[in-house]
Write a protein that holds these residues in place. Structure first.
Motif, PDB file in Angstrom:
ATOM      1  N   PRO A  39       9.894  -0.863 -12.145  1.00  0.00           N
ATOM      2  CA  PRO A  39       8.665  -1.557 -11.723  1.00  0.00           C
ATOM      3  C   PRO A  39       8.822  -3.076 -11.690  1.00  0.00           C
ATOM      4  O   PRO A  39       8.248  -3.744 -10.819  1.00  0.00           O
ATOM      5  CB  PRO A  39       7.644  -1.133 -12.792  1.00  0.00           C
ATOM      6  CG  PRO A  39       8.151   0.152 -13.327  1.00  0.00           C
ATOM      7  CD  PRO A  39       9.637   0.019 -13.298  1.00  0.00           C
ATOM      8  N   ALA A  40       9.619  -3.631 -12.637  1.00  0.00           N
ATOM      9  CA  ALA A  40       9.824  -5.079 -12.649  1.00  0.00           C
ATOM     10  C   ALA A  40      10.531  -5.546 -11.372  1.00  0.00           C
ATOM     11  O   ALA A  40      10.156  -6.568 -10.775  1.00  0.00           O
ATOM     12  CB  ALA A  40      10.631  -5.485 -13.886  1.00  0.00           C
ATOM     13  N   LEU A  64       0.820  -1.208   0.000  1.00  0.00           N
ATOM     14  CA  LEU A  64       0.000   0.000   0.000  1.00  0.00           C
ATOM     15  C   LEU A  64       0.857   1.263   0.000  1.00  0.00           C
ATOM     16  O   LEU A  64       0.563   2.230  -0.719  1.00  0.00           O
ATOM     17  CB  LEU A  64      -0.928  -0.004   1.216  1.00  0.00           C
ATOM     18  CG  LEU A  64      -1.949   1.130   1.301  1.00  0.00           C
ATOM     19  CD1 LEU A  64      -2.906   1.070   0.124  1.00  0.00           C
ATOM     20  CD2 LEU A  64      -2.713   1.075   2.612  1.00  0.00           C
ATOM     21  N   ILE A  65       1.937   1.263   0.778  1.00  0.00           N
ATOM     22  CA  ILE A  65       2.815   2.438   0.833  1.00  0.00           C
ATOM     23  C   ILE A  65       3.478   2.688  -0.518  1.00  0.00           C
ATOM     24  O   ILE A  65       3.493   3.823  -1.020  1.00  0.00           O
ATOM     25  CB  ILE A  65       3.875   2.255   1.943  1.00  0.00           C
ATOM     26  CG1 ILE A  65       3.209   2.309   3.320  1.00  0.00           C
ATOM     27  CG2 ILE A  65       4.957   3.323   1.827  1.00  0.00           C
ATOM     28  CD1 ILE A  65       4.130   1.912   4.456  1.00  0.00           C
ATOM     29  N   ILE A  66       4.000   1.625  -1.131  1.00  0.00           N
ATOM     30  CA  ILE A  66       4.679   1.785  -2.422  1.00  0.00           C
ATOM     31  C   ILE A  66       3.712   2.283  -3.491  1.00  0.00           C
ATOM     32  O   ILE A  66       4.007   3.229  -4.236  1.00  0.00           O
ATOM     33  CB  ILE A  66       5.324   0.451  -2.851  1.00  0.00           C
ATOM     34  CG1 ILE A  66       6.471   0.093  -1.897  1.00  0.00           C
ATOM     35  CG2 ILE A  66       5.829   0.531  -4.291  1.00  0.00           C
ATOM     36  CD1 ILE A  66       7.091  -1.259  -2.148  1.00  0.00           C
ATOM     37  N   THR A  67       2.545   1.649  -3.587  1.00  0.00           N
ATOM     38  CA  THR A  67       1.592   2.033  -4.629  1.00  0.00           C
ATOM     39  C   THR A  67       1.038   3.438  -4.393  1.00  0.00           C
ATOM     40  O   THR A  67       0.771   4.167  -5.359  1.00  0.00           O
ATOM     41  CB  THR A  67       0.432   1.028  -4.693  1.00  0.00           C
ATOM     42  OG1 THR A  67      -0.151   0.866  -3.379  1.00  0.00           O
ATOM     43  CG2 THR A  67       0.910  -0.314  -5.190  1.00  0.00           C
ATOM     44  N   THR A  68       0.883   3.837  -3.139  1.00  0.00           N
ATOM     45  CA  THR A  68       0.388   5.188  -2.859  1.00  0.00           C
ATOM     46  C   THR A  68       1.403   6.243  -3.280  1.00  0.00           C
ATOM     47  O   THR A  68       1.043   7.265  -3.890  1.00  0.00           O
ATOM     48  CB  THR A  68       0.074   5.346  -1.362  1.00  0.00           C
ATOM     49  OG1 THR A  68      -0.926   4.389  -0.982  1.00  0.00           O
ATOM     50  CG2 THR A  68      -0.448   6.736  -1.059  1.00  0.00           C
ATOM     51  N   ILE A  69       2.665   6.010  -2.973  1.00  0.00           N
ATOM     52  CA  ILE A  69       3.716   6.960  -3.377  1.00  0.00           C
ATOM     53  C   ILE A  69       3.767   7.087  -4.892  1.00  0.00           C
ATOM     54  O   ILE A  69       3.812   8.198  -5.451  1.00  0.00           O
ATOM     55  CB  ILE A  69       5.082   6.523  -2.808  1.00  0.00           C
ATOM     56  CG1 ILE A  69       5.086   6.641  -1.275  1.00  0.00           C
ATOM     57  CG2 ILE A  69       6.210   7.359  -3.418  1.00  0.00           C
ATOM     58  CD1 ILE A  69       6.333   6.080  -0.624  1.00  0.00           C
ATOM     59  N   LEU A  87       7.992  -7.789  -4.292  1.00  0.00           N
ATOM     60  CA  LEU A  87       6.687  -7.961  -3.636  1.00  0.00           C
ATOM     61  C   LEU A  87       6.160  -9.379  -3.823  1.00  0.00           C
ATOM     62  O   LEU A  87       5.606  -9.974  -2.887  1.00  0.00           O
ATOM     63  CB  LEU A  87       5.687  -6.944  -4.192  1.00  0.00           C
ATOM     64  CG  LEU A  87       5.940  -5.478  -3.844  1.00  0.00           C
ATOM     65  CD1 LEU A  87       4.913  -4.585  -4.536  1.00  0.00           C
ATOM     66  CD2 LEU A  87       5.893  -5.260  -2.333  1.00  0.00           C
ATOM     67  N   VAL A  88       6.324  -9.922  -5.018  1.00  0.00           N
ATOM     68  CA  VAL A  88       5.861 -11.293  -5.279  1.00  0.00           C
ATOM     69  C   VAL A  88       6.654 -12.296  -4.448  1.00  0.00           C
ATOM     70  O   VAL A  88       6.090 -13.242  -3.875  1.00  0.00           O
ATOM     71  CB  VAL A  88       5.957 -11.613  -6.786  1.00  0.00           C
ATOM     72  CG1 VAL A  88       5.711 -13.103  -7.032  1.00  0.00           C
ATOM     73  CG2 VAL A  88       4.939 -10.792  -7.565  1.00  0.00           C
ATOM     74  N   LEU A  89       7.960 -12.110  -4.363  1.00  0.00           N
ATOM     75  CA  LEU A  89       8.781 -13.020  -3.553  1.00  0.00           C
ATOM     76  C   LEU A  89       8.391 -12.945  -2.082  1.00  0.00           C
ATOM     77  O   LEU A  89       8.307 -13.986  -1.397  1.00  0.00           O
ATOM     78  CB  LEU A  89      10.265 -12.672  -3.722  1.00  0.00           C
ATOM     79  CG  LEU A  89      10.918 -13.117  -5.035  1.00  0.00           C
ATOM     80  CD1 LEU A  89      12.350 -12.604  -5.114  1.00  0.00           C
ATOM     81  CD2 LEU A  89      10.892 -14.649  -5.149  1.00  0.00           C
ATOM     82  N   LYS A  90       8.146 -11.746  -1.585  1.00  0.00           N
ATOM     83  CA  LYS A  90       7.736 -11.611  -0.188  1.00  0.00           C
ATOM     84  C   LYS A  90       6.395 -12.310   0.041  1.00  0.00           C
ATOM     85  O   LYS A  90       6.202 -12.996   1.043  1.00  0.00           O
ATOM     86  CB  LYS A  90       7.624 -10.131   0.190  1.00  0.00           C
ATOM     87  CG  LYS A  90       7.246  -9.901   1.655  1.00  0.00           C
ATOM     88  CD  LYS A  90       7.299  -8.448   2.022  1.00  0.00           C
ATOM     89  CE  LYS A  90       6.881  -8.231   3.479  1.00  0.00           C
ATOM     90  NZ  LYS A  90       7.736  -8.971   4.435  1.00  0.00           N
ATOM     91  N   GLY A  91       5.478 -12.165  -0.906  1.00  0.00           N
ATOM     92  CA  GLY A  91       4.188 -12.842  -0.783  1.00  0.00           C
ATOM     93  C   GLY A  91       4.337 -14.353  -0.836  1.00  0.00           C
ATOM     94  O   GLY A  91       3.681 -15.076  -0.074  1.00  0.00           O
ATOM     95  N   PHE A  92       5.206 -14.847  -1.718  1.00  0.00           N
ATOM     96  CA  PHE A  92       5.418 -16.292  -1.827  1.00  0.00           C
ATOM     97  C   PHE A  92       6.017 -16.866  -0.551  1.00  0.00           C
ATOM     98  O   PHE A  92       5.574 -17.916  -0.055  1.00  0.00           O
ATOM     99  CB  PHE A  92       6.331 -16.585  -3.022  1.00  0.00           C
ATOM    100  CG  PHE A  92       6.703 -18.029  -3.156  1.00  0.00           C
ATOM    101  CD1 PHE A  92       5.776 -18.963  -3.599  1.00  0.00           C
ATOM    102  CD2 PHE A  92       7.977 -18.455  -2.823  1.00  0.00           C
ATOM    103  CE1 PHE A  92       6.130 -20.306  -3.719  1.00  0.00           C
ATOM    104  CE2 PHE A  92       8.339 -19.788  -2.941  1.00  0.00           C
ATOM    105  CZ  PHE A  92       7.405 -20.721  -3.393  1.00  0.00           C
ATOM    106  N   LEU A  93       7.022 -16.192  -0.001  1.00  0.00           N
ATOM    107  CA  LEU A  93       7.647 -16.673   1.231  1.00  0.00           C
ATOM    108  C   LEU A  93       6.673 -16.612   2.409  1.00  0.00           C
ATOM    109  O   LEU A  93       6.668 -17.507   3.269  1.00  0.00           O
ATOM    110  CB  LEU A  93       8.901 -15.850   1.529  1.00  0.00           C
ATOM    111  CG  LEU A  93      10.037 -15.983   0.504  1.00  0.00           C
ATOM    112  CD1 LEU A  93      11.170 -15.024   0.835  1.00  0.00           C
ATOM    113  CD2 LEU A  93      10.538 -17.419   0.460  1.00  0.00           C
TER     114      LEU A  93
END
Length: 417
Positions: free
Chosen positions: A185-186, A139-144, A192-198
């Motif tokens: 962005p990549a 949320l913080i990253i996307t808001t910025i 973010l995807v790696l953090k979600g997977f872990l």
């Protein structure tokens, strides 16, 4: 006197005006009196209908169209008169962009301050803290990114609006800029995807701890209720078989499995704090979704398939009531799938208590295995103890007592097999 002179006569004109005023005032007084005596119209039901808002939208569109036509007539009139353009639409559009930016940024601020306070309280489970951290980071990253990109977009639209004093610079391609807005962005999304997977792996793939085994609880969903089964002293929930489902065995419990004989049925979910619990989830009819928002738990229950979710509650119900300043607060189990007409009513109360309170509550629960089920599955029925204070006939009851003791021993042997 001719008709023309009668019309232009000042006296007659004055009388006509007075008559018109008198008639209008009389009609207005009559309408006012009628409105005062009439019953007021309740417009509430009308304001709740979709037709009202459709008509309101069409009226707004008509108003905008009228304003547009009036402006078009104004521009054509100036054009036919050989005058310069009266309205600088480029400036108007630029100002509207700037106003939209200010209003939009305020909307973001309002959303965070007003609706932000309406989100769930802190997570009441160990894994829920990690999920919240992942959510907040995203949320913080996307808001910025959202705020910065929109400021650049609207400011450029305002500064570089069309003007006769300058010519736009033709700038079709830049490899460096394209590399930046592709690689950055990549990389961010990959992290973010790696953090979600872990995080996901840490929730669903837990290392077993022999000294801290989870409490097994079975939850079976059906339209529109939850059936909850706790294990007995053996700490193992017995097997189910849908082919054994009957009017008196609604869950299809297989009593050939010895672990099913001491299982308990409950009307609510009670969990001991800081103790791992493992839910076995199944469905009897359609797909439901096992959802406990305060623990950040959600998993579908699918017919014909068993799924599992293990977590550790960390905040008791009483502690959460203190944290939220809400004495009526309760954890809740919901269905997060639209499973039918009474989907909204598919709820169960959830309580997190101390281990002592949990053991006391568990001891008061009803066994699933009733005497009717014992008869249906040819299981021995325990002999009920005689009420205290009753008198027994020594000669007649001695044989009965011996037979009862013998039968009770057989029952215990049968239950252990």
């Amino acid at each position: 006197m001719s008709l023309r002179r009668l019309i232009v006569n000042k006296t007659m004109a004055a009388l006509a005006v007075l008559f018109t005023v008198f008639y209008s005032a009389n009609a207005f007084a009559q309408e006012t009196a009628a409105a005062a005596t009439a019953k007021p119209v309740d417009m509430g039901p009308i304001h709740k209908t979709a037709t009202f808002y459709v008509l309101l939208f069409l009226l707004l569109c008509l108003f905008i169209a009228i304003i547009g036509k009036a402006l078009k007539v104004y521009e054509l009139t100036r054009e036919t008169q050989g005058k310069s353009e009266g309205i600088n639409w480029n400036t108007i559009n630029a100002v509207l962009f700037a106003l939209f930016l200010v209003v939009g940024l305020y909307g973001v601020y309002w959303e965070y301050t007003v609706h932000g306070s309406m989100i769930l309280p802190e997570a009441a489970s160990e894994h829920g803290v990690r999920i919240d951290e992942m959510f907040n980071l995203t949320l913080i990253i996307t808001t910025i990114v959202f705020i910065l990109t929109h400021i650049v977009l609207f400011v450029f639209a305002y500064i570089y609006r069309s003007s006769n004093k300058r010519k736009a610079y033709y700038y079709p391609h830049n490899n460096t800029i394209e590399k930046i807005w592709t690689i950055v962005p990549a990389l961010v999304l990959t992290l973010l995807v790696l953090k979600g997977f872990l995080t996901w792996r840490s929730i669903f793939y837990k290392a077993e701890d022999a000294n801290n085994r989870p409490i097994n609880i079975e939850v079976v969903s059906s339209q529109f209720l939850w059936d909850i089964r706790y294990p007995g002293p053996d700490a193992i929930v017995g097997k189910r078989n849908y082919k054994l489902t009957t009017a008196i065995n609604g869950l299809g419990i297989d009593f050939n499995d010895k672990n099913s004989l001491d299982d308990l049925i409950a009307d609510e979910i009670v969990l001991p704090v800081n103790k791992p619990v493992r839910f076995t989830l199944a469905s009897k009819d359609v797909i439901h979704s096992f959802y406990m928002p305060h623990f950040r738990v959600q998993l579908n229950t699918v017919p014909g398939m068993v799924s599992y979710f293990e977590f550790t509650p960390t905040i008791t119900t009483e502690e959460m009531r203190t944290k939220t300043n809400d004495p009526k607060f309760n954890y809740i189990l919901l269905c997060a799938k639209i499973c039918g007409t009474n989907h909204f009513n598919m709820q169960k109360n959830v309580r997190v208590v101390s281990e002592a309170e949990y053991k006391e509550w568990l001891a008061a629960q009803t066994p699933y295995l009733t005497n009717d089920l014992r008869k249906a599955f040819n299981l021995p029925i325990p002999v009920e103890a005689a009420p205290a204070g009753t008198e027994e006939t020594p000669a007649a009851d001695s044989t009965a007592t011996a037979a009862a003791v013998k039968l009770d021993v057989k029952n215990q042997i049968a239950l252990k097999k």
